[in-house]
Write a protein that holds these residues in place. Structure first.
Motif, PDB file in Angstrom:
ATOM      1  N   PHE A 299      47.215  34.104  14.815  1.00 20.10           N
ATOM      2  CA  PHE A 299      48.631  34.250  15.128  1.00 20.10           C
ATOM      3  C   PHE A 299      49.245  35.358  14.282  1.00 20.10           C
ATOM      4  O   PHE A 299      48.630  35.851  13.328  1.00 20.10           O
ATOM      5  CB  PHE A 299      49.355  32.920  14.875  1.00 20.10           C
ATOM      6  N   SER A 300      50.464  35.718  14.677  1.00 20.82           N
ATOM      7  CA  SER A 300      51.160  36.787  13.939  1.00 20.82           C
ATOM      8  C   SER A 300      51.464  36.385  12.512  1.00 20.82           C
ATOM      9  O   SER A 300      51.646  37.240  11.642  1.00 20.82           O
ATOM     10  CB  SER A 300      52.461  37.154  14.675  1.00 20.82           C
TER      11      SER A 300
ATOM     12  N   LYS B  85      49.393  35.238  10.606  1.00 19.02           N
ATOM     13  CA  LYS B  85      48.094  35.309   9.945  1.00 19.02           C
ATOM     14  C   LYS B  85      47.420  33.944   9.846  1.00 19.02           C
ATOM     15  O   LYS B  85      46.497  33.760   9.063  1.00 19.02           O
ATOM     16  CB  LYS B  85      48.213  35.935   8.552  1.00 19.02           C
ATOM     17  N   LYS B  86      47.920  32.998  10.607  1.00 15.63           N
ATOM     18  CA  LYS B  86      47.282  31.691  10.663  1.00 15.63           C
ATOM     19  C   LYS B  86      46.117  31.745  11.645  1.00 15.63           C
ATOM     20  O   LYS B  86      46.250  32.269  12.753  1.00 15.63           O
ATOM     21  CB  LYS B  86      48.299  30.633  11.088  1.00 15.63           C
ATOM     22  N   MET B  87      44.973  31.181  11.238  1.00 15.37           N
ATOM     23  CA  MET B  87      43.776  31.154  12.066  1.00 15.37           C
ATOM     24  C   MET B  87      43.539  29.716  12.506  1.00 15.37           C
ATOM     25  O   MET B  87      43.442  28.809  11.672  1.00 15.37           O
ATOM     26  CB  MET B  87      42.552  31.686  11.298  1.00 15.37           C
ATOM     27  N   LEU B  88      43.470  29.506  13.830  1.00 22.86           N
ATOM     28  CA  LEU B  88      43.310  28.176  14.395  1.00 22.86           C
ATOM     29  C   LEU B  88      41.982  28.114  15.153  1.00 22.86           C
ATOM     30  O   LEU B  88      41.727  28.938  16.034  1.00 22.86           O
ATOM     31  CB  LEU B  88      44.472  27.849  15.349  1.00 22.86           C
ATOM     32  N   VAL B  89      41.157  27.129  14.794  1.00 19.58           N
ATOM     33  CA  VAL B  89      39.856  26.936  15.438  1.00 19.58           C
ATOM     34  C   VAL B  89      39.914  25.608  16.178  1.00 19.58           C
ATOM     35  O   VAL B  89      40.082  24.548  15.562  1.00 19.58           O
ATOM     36  CB  VAL B  89      38.708  26.933  14.411  1.00 19.58           C
ATOM     37  N   THR B  90      39.796  25.661  17.505  1.00 18.43           N
ATOM     38  CA  THR B  90      39.862  24.464  18.345  1.00 18.43           C
ATOM     39  C   THR B  90      38.694  24.469  19.327  1.00 18.43           C
ATOM     40  O   THR B  90      37.836  25.366  19.305  1.00 18.43           O
ATOM     41  CB  THR B  90      41.190  24.417  19.106  1.00 18.43           C
ATOM     42  N   GLU B  91      38.731  23.473  20.162  1.00 20.24           N
ATOM     43  CA  GLU B  91      37.696  23.323  21.182  1.00 20.24           C
ATOM     44  C   GLU B  91      38.245  23.747  22.526  1.00 20.24           C
ATOM     45  O   GLU B  91      39.344  23.344  22.901  1.00 20.24           O
ATOM     46  CB  GLU B  91      37.225  21.866  21.226  1.00 20.24           C
ATOM     47  N   LEU B  92      37.492  24.560  23.254  1.00 21.42           N
ATOM     48  CA  LEU B  92      37.939  25.004  24.566  1.00 21.42           C
ATOM     49  C   LEU B  92      37.986  23.824  25.534  1.00 21.42           C
ATOM     50  O   LEU B  92      37.153  22.914  25.452  1.00 21.42           O
ATOM     51  CB  LEU B  92      36.997  26.081  25.105  1.00 21.42           C
ATOM     52  N   PRO B  93      38.955  23.811  26.436  1.00 24.24           N
ATOM     53  CA  PRO B  93      39.006  22.716  27.421  1.00 24.24           C
ATOM     54  C   PRO B  93      37.787  22.771  28.328  1.00 24.24           C
ATOM     55  O   PRO B  93      37.269  23.817  28.672  1.00 24.24           O
ATOM     56  CB  PRO B  93      40.303  22.994  28.190  1.00 24.24           C
ATOM     57  N   GLY B  94      37.362  21.564  28.737  1.00 24.13           N
ATOM     58  CA  GLY B  94      36.181  21.482  29.595  1.00 24.13           C
ATOM     59  C   GLY B  94      34.879  21.353  28.834  1.00 24.13           C
ATOM     60  O   GLY B  94      33.816  21.342  29.435  1.00 24.13           O
ATOM     61  N   ARG B  95      34.987  21.254  27.508  1.00 27.73           N
ATOM     62  CA  ARG B  95      33.755  21.143  26.728  1.00 27.73           C
ATOM     63  C   ARG B  95      33.054  19.821  26.987  1.00 27.73           C
ATOM     64  O   ARG B  95      31.830  19.776  27.109  1.00 27.73           O
ATOM     65  CB  ARG B  95      34.069  21.280  25.244  1.00 27.73           C
ATOM     66  N   LYS B  96      33.848  18.738  27.088  1.00 25.93           N
ATOM     67  CA  LYS B  96      33.229  17.434  27.313  1.00 25.93           C
ATOM     68  C   LYS B  96      32.506  17.398  28.656  1.00 25.93           C
ATOM     69  O   LYS B  96      31.388  16.897  28.763  1.00 25.93           O
ATOM     70  CB  LYS B  96      34.287  16.343  27.239  1.00 25.93           C
ATOM     71  N   ALA B  97      33.197  17.944  29.688  1.00 25.64           N
ATOM     72  CA  ALA B  97      32.550  17.972  31.011  1.00 25.64           C
ATOM     73  C   ALA B  97      31.304  18.842  30.976  1.00 25.64           C
ATOM     74  O   ALA B  97      30.259  18.497  31.548  1.00 25.64           O
ATOM     75  CB  ALA B  97      33.535  18.483  32.059  1.00 25.64           C
ATOM     76  N   ALA B  98      31.439  19.976  30.285  1.00 29.93           N
ATOM     77  CA  ALA B  98      30.272  20.856  30.193  1.00 29.93           C
ATOM     78  C   ALA B  98      29.139  20.199  29.410  1.00 29.93           C
ATOM     79  O   ALA B  98      27.959  20.312  29.767  1.00 29.93           O
ATOM     80  CB  ALA B  98      30.672  22.169  29.537  1.00 29.93           C
ATOM     81  N   MET B  99      29.509  19.488  28.323  1.00 29.90           N
ATOM     82  CA  MET B  99      28.502  18.791  27.547  1.00 29.90           C
ATOM     83  C   MET B  99      27.853  17.683  28.363  1.00 29.90           C
ATOM     84  O   MET B  99      26.624  17.473  28.297  1.00 29.90           O
ATOM     85  CB  MET B  99      29.115  18.223  26.268  1.00 29.90           C
ATOM     86  N   ALA B 100      28.692  16.949  29.151  1.00 29.75           N
ATOM     87  CA  ALA B 100      28.126  15.911  30.010  1.00 29.75           C
ATOM     88  C   ALA B 100      27.201  16.517  31.050  1.00 29.75           C
ATOM     89  O   ALA B 100      26.108  15.997  31.324  1.00 29.75           O
ATOM     90  CB  ALA B 100      29.258  15.136  30.685  1.00 29.75           C
ATOM     91  N   LYS B 101      27.636  17.635  31.630  1.00 29.23           N
ATOM     92  CA  LYS B 101      26.778  18.317  32.596  1.00 29.23           C
ATOM     93  C   LYS B 101      25.495  18.809  31.947  1.00 29.23           C
ATOM     94  O   LYS B 101      24.413  18.711  32.524  1.00 29.23           O
ATOM     95  CB  LYS B 101      27.557  19.489  33.190  1.00 29.23           C
ATOM     96  N   LYS B 102      25.646  19.289  30.716  1.00 28.00           N
ATOM     97  CA  LYS B 102      24.465  19.755  30.003  1.00 28.00           C
ATOM     98  C   LYS B 102      23.520  18.607  29.702  1.00 28.00           C
ATOM     99  O   LYS B 102      22.297  18.734  29.835  1.00 28.00           O
ATOM    100  CB  LYS B 102      24.897  20.451  28.711  1.00 28.00           C
ATOM    101  N   ARG B 103      24.115  17.459  29.297  1.00 27.85           N
ATOM    102  CA  ARG B 103      23.273  16.294  29.022  1.00 27.85           C
ATOM    103  C   ARG B 103      22.561  15.835  30.294  1.00 27.85           C
ATOM    104  O   ARG B 103      21.386  15.467  30.261  1.00 27.85           O
ATOM    105  CB  ARG B 103      24.123  15.163  28.447  1.00 27.85           C
ATOM    106  N   LYS B 104      23.305  15.844  31.434  1.00 33.17           N
ATOM    107  CA  LYS B 104      22.660  15.460  32.694  1.00 33.17           C
ATOM    108  C   LYS B 104      21.527  16.423  33.041  1.00 33.17           C
ATOM    109  O   LYS B 104      20.448  16.010  33.484  1.00 33.17           O
ATOM    110  CB  LYS B 104      23.696  15.444  33.814  1.00 33.17           C
TER     111      LYS B 104
END
Length: 298
Positions: free
Chosen positions: A170-171, A173-192
């Motif tokens: 951000f302006s 100078k704050k750095m934010l690390v989060t999880e992109l949306p759809g990770r759980k679905a992608a992880m579930a798909k990956k697990r399948k």
């Protein structure tokens, strides 16, 4: 050595005395002789001086070494071809950019969170970590050497794209690390997908095991067939040998019977011969015992 020197001195004294006597006897002759001897002595002295000078010059020339030749001039090795240019432009870092601070991975960095925390501190801001777990560092981050933090974070997003890591600056100078949306679905798909791959692998291994078992069974059946064929062949050979032995026994028995019949026939013939001989003998005896009949005269 002393005797030789004394002899030489004596000879020289004698020659001097003879010369003195000769000079005293003939004054004119002595003057001519002394003049010629002085000339010859001068010539000998000049010749000896010339020989000594020449010898000294030769010796000095041999003893004096020529100075070493000067070293060759240094030829530079950083030659560059003339009138050649690259087909594509190449980026050349500016001196100002080289002097700026670089955001890069250091050997002291342990995890991704610790590296981003250091980058946020160096940028004068703070790090807010909202990702569900920390991540290890990978080799692709070794090439990150950027003066611009956004460019460095762009490489981080690309490297950790499969983990759905989202890094925002951000302006403030704050750095934010989060999880992109759809990770759980992608992880579930990956697990399948992984489970399906595992099932496919298990099925493949089962098919391979069944094929291997079938191959072993076929090999055992082939071995059993070969053993049965060999046993049958051996049995046939034994039967053949038994038949041959029986035939040989029958032939031997027939030969024995023929031999016995021949012996019986010989015995019978011998008995008949003996009986005939006996009958003849008896007949001869009867003939001999019968009285002779008188002769009748007519």
């Amino acid at each position: 050595m002393k005797n030789h020197k004394m002899k030489n001195n004596t000879a020289s004294n004698a020659m001097d005395n003879s010369h003195q006597g000769t000079e005293s006897m003939n004054p004119s002759t002595n003057s001519n002789t002394s003049r010629s001897s002085s000339i010859s002595r001068r010539a000998r002295v000049a010749t000896m001086a010339l020989a000594v000078a020449l010898t000294g010059g030769i010796l000095q020339g041999c003893a004096t070494q020529a100075p070493p030749p000067p070293p060759p001039p240094a030829i530079p090795t950083n030659w560059k071809p003339v009138n050649t240019r690259d087909t594509t432009p190449q980026a050349i870092p500016l001196a100002e950019e080289e002097a700026l601070h670089k955001f890069q991975m250091l050997p002291t960095d342990v995890t991704l969170r610790s590296m981003l925390q250091r980058w946020a501190d160096e940028n004068g801001g703070e790090l807010e970590w909202q990702y569900p777990s920390d991540l290890t560092l990978v080799r692709d981050l070794r090439d990150v050497k950027e003066n611009n933090l956004n460019k460095a974070l762009r490489v981080v997003r690309k490297v950790y794209a499969d983990q759905f890591v989202r890094v925002r600056l951000f302006s403030s100078k704050k750095m934010l690390v989060t999880e992109l949306p759809g990770r759980k679905a992608a992880m579930a798909k990956k697990r399948k997908a992984e489970e399906a791959a595992e099932r496919a692998e298990e099925e493949r291994e089962a098919r391979e095991a069944a094929a291997e078992e079938k191959r072993l069974e076929e090999e055992e059946a082939a071995k059993a067939r070969r053993a049965a064929e060999e046993a049958e062949k051996e049995k046939a050979e034994k039967a053949k040998k038994a038949e041959q032995a029986a035939a040989a026994d029958a032939a031997a028995q027939r030969e024995a019977e023929q031999a016995r019949a021949a012996a019986d026939a010989a015995e019978a013939a011998k008995a008949e011969a003996n009986a005939a001989a006996k009958a003849k003998a008896e007949a001869d005896q009867k003939v001999a015992a019968k009285p002779a009949r008188p002769l009748e005269i007519w």
